[in-house]
Enzyme design. Sequence first.
Site, PDB file in Angstrom:
ATOM      1  N   GLU A  97       0.598  -1.324   0.100  1.00  0.00           N
ATOM      2  CA  GLU A  97       0.059   0.049  -0.066  1.00  0.00           C
ATOM      3  C   GLU A  97       0.833   1.284  -0.125  1.00  0.00           C
ATOM      4  OE1 GLU A  97      -3.558   2.029   2.787  1.00  0.00           O
ATOM      5  OE2 GLU A  97      -2.504   0.257   3.670  1.00  0.00           O
TER       6      GLU A  97
ATOM      7  N   LYS B 253      -9.764   2.303  -3.156  1.00  0.00           N
ATOM      8  CA  LYS B 253     -10.328   1.898  -1.805  1.00  0.00           C
ATOM      9  C   LYS B 253     -11.759   2.059  -1.677  1.00  0.00           C
ATOM     10  CE  LYS B 253      -8.770   0.898   2.912  1.00  0.00           C
ATOM     11  NZ  LYS B 253      -7.902   1.331   3.917  1.00  0.00           N
TER      12      LYS B 253
ATOM     13  N   CYS C  25      -5.498  -3.060   2.764  1.00  0.00           N
ATOM     14  CA  CYS C  25      -5.534  -2.619   3.996  1.00  0.00           C
ATOM     15  C   CYS C  25      -6.945  -3.208   4.691  1.00  0.00           C
ATOM     16  CB  CYS C  25      -4.976  -1.458   4.490  1.00  0.00           C
ATOM     17  SG  CYS C  25      -4.606  -1.395   6.092  1.00  0.00           S
TER      18      CYS C  25
END
Length: 502
Positions: free
Chosen positions: A264, A319, A374
């Site tokens: 990330e 995301k 994540c």
Amino acid sequence: MSEWRRRGLLALAGVGMGAGQAPFSLWWLALLALGAVLWLLPGAASLRGAALRGWWAGAGYVLATHFWIIDPFLVDPVRHGWMAPFALLGMAGGLALIFGAGTALAHWLGWNAQSRGLALIPALLLAELFRAYGLTGFPWAPLGSLWLETPVAQTAALWGVHGLGALTLCLLLVPMALRARPGLAMGAALLSLATVAGLWHWGAGRMNVPQEPTGQVVRVVQPNAAQHLKWDPAYMPVFFNRARELTAIAGPEGARPDLIVWPETSVPALLHHADNLIAAIEEAAQGVPVLFGVQRSEAGLYYNSLGALREGEVQIYDKRHLVPFGEYMPFGELLSQWGITHLASAQGYGYAPGPEGQALLDLGPLGKGLPLICYEGIFPQDLRGFPERADWLVLVTNDAWFGQLTMPYAHLDQARMRAIETGLPMIRAANTGISAVIDAEGRVITRLGLGETGYADAPLPPPRAETPYARLGDLPVLLWGLAFLLALGAGRIAIDRRRRAS
């Protein structure tokens, strides 16, 4: 015993339940502690008393499994350190309210000790589901994950981690609820043991079914950028060049992997300013597709994204499920007046969520990957918003925020559970660890430990057939819990009418 002593024991037993989560993974100790909690919960004199008992047990469990929440505030202690104790106590106290609501609901539904014990099964199940879905959700350390180091965890492919938690409650609570009738209680206990043995055997068999290898090799890159240095201008090129050099290394006899995955936010520039960096990645990869974490902006909004570089083109996944107070700040403009700001994004009041219905990453001969960034890896439901089934999962993360005691291990275990639930292998690249390649049964094929700098090549495990849970999600478990509650509610109404008639 006194009520305060009971509450203290509930809190201690709640802490003991945390032993079932990584890195301890003492499932048997967690089961004993859960049994103690379930033994101590019923019998409160009032609805308030029942709620308080559940709150104390929940607070102990949350403190044991969520204390890593203080670490992000200590990355910049001058700016954020003062928030750390409030974050821990607020999280423990707030999430414990959900447990308290569940025990209060069970008390209200029941009409005697036996029925109130049984009512804990659907009530605590619904509390867990609310924790997973309500108020954006936060299903960290779900009850069912205590089985992960046993073959019983394979049954998550049938009903998910929350269904596994409900099963655990049934196995423990049914014998306890029947304790006033020793014969029935003994029979129920033996049936629970037989059920565990049967599921253990089924899970072991599932893990031993041979799978046809894909013949493809993936590489996870771990640059090991310490969080307090990650965005330091003097160190950003150091960490980027480290990842680039690890990408360029040839395997045995000069072989190249078929896919390379970076963690990330591993590209230290916004995407539209990163042409030179993307070109450097492409040169180091020598034609191999690369997945990399990057930030980007569009129309004044900022996104935490995953880029897929293949044949000179970059596909983008943004995301969708952002971290409250970390990646975006609810009521950000108001709270900033008191010095309360988000942690992870340096842009405005944080990131914007990506659009729903994004496509899978299409990597040609490698198939299609379902991307997660994540936090998204802890939500089973986030793997169901795509229009078609993937061939594998990929999760990029930066766990450097959260220290090295428990969180990175528990986060890895969450990824393993997602692989079991979906029947898909997972590629996991973490900035400071733990990076891993995980097969469709949740086993770690290869890994890079915490604080290691390096890369790991591993065969890409094959997918299994689509699982029942991947098709149906949590809906069957939810409907079962609601039906159980309705049956108990009907029983209470009937008992109340009979009492009034007499």
